[in-house]
Scaffold this active site. Structure first.
Site, mmCIF file in Angstrom:
data_model
loop_
_atom_site.group_PDB
_atom_site.id
_atom_site.type_symbol
_atom_site.label_atom_id
_atom_site.label_comp_id
_atom_site.label_asym_id
_atom_site.label_seq_id
_atom_site.Cartn_x
_atom_site.Cartn_y
_atom_site.Cartn_z
ATOM 1 C CE LYS A 167 2.697 -21.615 -21.962
ATOM 2 N NZ LYS A 167 3.682 -22.363 -21.197
ATOM 3 N NE ARG A 208 -1.616 -25.882 -17.698
ATOM 4 C CZ ARG A 208 -2.386 -24.802 -17.708
ATOM 5 N NH1 ARG A 208 -3.564 -24.825 -17.097
ATOM 6 N NH2 ARG A 208 -1.985 -23.698 -18.322
ATOM 7 C CD GLU A 238 4.553 -10.386 -23.885
ATOM 8 O OE1 GLU A 238 5.787 -10.534 -23.863
ATOM 9 O OE2 GLU A 238 3.874 -10.235 -22.854
ATOM 10 C CE LYS A 293 2.323 -24.026 -24.983
ATOM 11 N NZ LYS A 293 3.157 -24.322 -23.872
ATOM 12 C CB SER A 346 -1.198 -31.555 -25.128
ATOM 13 O OG SER A 346 -1.706 -30.574 -24.242
ATOM 14 C CE1 TYR A 376 3.952 -32.840 -26.573
ATOM 15 C CE2 TYR A 376 2.072 -31.701 -27.539
ATOM 16 C CZ TYR A 376 3.040 -31.794 -26.564
ATOM 17 O OH TYR A 376 3.123 -30.837 -25.588
HETATM 18 C C1 PBG Z 1 5.215 -25.072 -19.329
HETATM 19 C C2 PBG Z 1 4.568 -25.501 -20.596
HETATM 20 C C3 PBG Z 1 3.214 -25.822 -20.836
HETATM 21 C C4 PBG Z 1 3.143 -26.291 -22.143
HETATM 22 C C5 PBG Z 1 4.437 -26.209 -22.675
HETATM 23 N N1 PBG Z 1 5.297 -25.695 -21.708
HETATM 24 C C6 PBG Z 1 2.048 -25.840 -19.918
HETATM 25 C C7 PBG Z 1 1.510 -24.589 -19.392
HETATM 26 O O1 PBG Z 1 1.959 -23.491 -19.702
HETATM 27 O O2 PBG Z 1 0.598 -24.688 -18.575
HETATM 28 C C8 PBG Z 1 1.908 -26.818 -22.809
HETATM 29 C C9 PBG Z 1 2.112 -27.608 -24.049
HETATM 30 C C10 PBG Z 1 0.959 -28.423 -24.518
HETATM 31 O O3 PBG Z 1 -0.183 -28.340 -24.010
HETATM 32 O O4 PBG Z 1 1.189 -29.210 -25.439
HETATM 33 N N2 PBG Z 1 5.065 -23.765 -18.956
#
Ligand code: PBG
Length: 331
Positions: free
Chosen positions: A195, A205, A241, A256, A282, A321
């Site tokens: 991630k 967020r 990782e 991601k 997103s 989504y």
């Molecule tokens: C929570 C999480 C996040 C996303 C998924 N799980 C936000 C972050 O890590 O700040 C983001 C997903 C998206 O932007 O679609 N940790």
């Protein structure tokens, strides 16, 4: 030499279908659902046209729609009231919390639907971080204890897979042991193994009101998530990782974001025998919708192209989504 004619394999839809190397299908998708408190509520999400935050009863309706379209996996994200947030994210392991009630309701009404639930402190933390902030630092080992309470509460509520997205070191092993010790041998772990500290999570967020909070007098390191999410430049580190999470007991590993990281998806695919997920986040989707609204491109076609690219790069499953809208467009 005679002329080589690759166009022969493109001359009709029939032959194109026959030689096609990847095709999207409903079972490729995990559909995220944002949950809100209330009854009969469906609030539009500006950055993701066509998507909504749902109260639990409406989430069940959406889940049934997904099931009828052949999408059989959901990942749930609760929008937690700021009055319930604190530095230790205690609401995250309230067995009667919004997420836990939604898991129970969905499991009861759609027992075969696979339920995934995110494990990280940020939707519940008054600091907006995935781990526990103390003395200007996101603590690692101390956060694991909180993540454990959260994971066990989700398991009690009926989740099929916990999805740790917090990027604390050692969390997969820690959570695997906790699940096993508490009789949840069959609850799986989809690890957000890779991630990145991406700028593409903005709309997410905004929806959950979960941005990192920082005060002028606080350490600069708390303004973003770079001390735990990965540096955007690194792919060899991503493989480290992946192999750690594999050793620690993950059942599925995820990369991601997805679109800007297709090389990472490919490399991860070659490095592991575990199923590989990718998350079209997103901000990635929002960019496509925004350009489409300006009529600069055909948003639906670009979304299909993006998802096809992610699958071609090696993802077995995609968190998306607009999964239901995409599935409706498939031939
Ligand atoms: C929570 C999480 C996040 C996303 C998924 N799980 C936000 C972050 O890590 O700040 C983001 C997903 C998206 O932007 O679609 N940790």
């Amino acid at each position: 030499m005679f002329l080589k004619r690759p166009r022969r394999n493109r001359k009709s839809e029939g032959v194109r279908r026959l030689v096609r190397e990847v095709a999207l299908s409903p079972q490729d998708f995990i559909l995220p659902l944002f949950l809100i408190e209330g009854e009969g509520l469906k609030e539009p999400i500006a950055a993701l046209p066509g998507q909504f935050c749902y109260s639990i009863d409406q989430a069940l309706k959406r889940a049934k729609e997904a099931w009828n379209l052949g999408v059989s996996a959901l990942i749930l994200f609760p929008k937690v009231a700021s009055s319930l947030k604190d530095p230790e994210a205690k609401e995250s392991y309230n067995d009667k919390g919004l997420l836990q009630r939604a898991l129970r309701k969905l499991k009861k009404n759609l027992p075969e639907m696979l339920l995934f639930s995110d494990v990280a402190m940020d939707p519940y933390s008054s600091d907006g971080h995935d781990g526990w902030v103390k003395e200007g630092e996101v603590l690692n080992d101390e956060s694991l204890e909180i993540l454990k309470h959260m994971a066990l509460s989700q398991a009690r509520a009926g989740t099929d897979f916990i999805a740790p997205s917090d990027m604390m070191d050692g969390r997969v092993q820690f959570l695997r042991q906790a699940l096993d010790q508490h009789g949840f041998k069959n609850v799986g772990i989809l690890s957000y193994a890779v991630k990145y500290a991406s700028s593409l999570y903005g709309p997410f967020r905004d929806i959950l009101d979960s941005k990192p909070m920082w005060k002028e007098d606080q350490q600069k390191s708390l303004r973003d998530k770079k001390t735990y999410q990965m540096d955007i430049s690194n792919v060899r580190e991503a493989l480290r990782e992946v192999s750690l999470d594999e050793e620690e007991g993950a059942d599925i590993v995820m990369v991601k974001p997805a679109l800007f990281y297709l090389d990472v998806i490919r490399a991860a695919k070659e490095a592991t025998h575990l199923p590989l997920a990718a998350y079209l986040v997103s901000g990635e989707e929002a960019m496509i919708h925004a350009a489409s609204e300006k009529k600069w491109l055909d948003g639906k076609a670009v979304l299909i192209e993006a998802l096809t690219g992610i699958k071609r790069a090696g993802a077995n499953m995609i968190v998306c989504y607009s999964a239901l809208e995409v599935v409706r467009m498939l031939p």
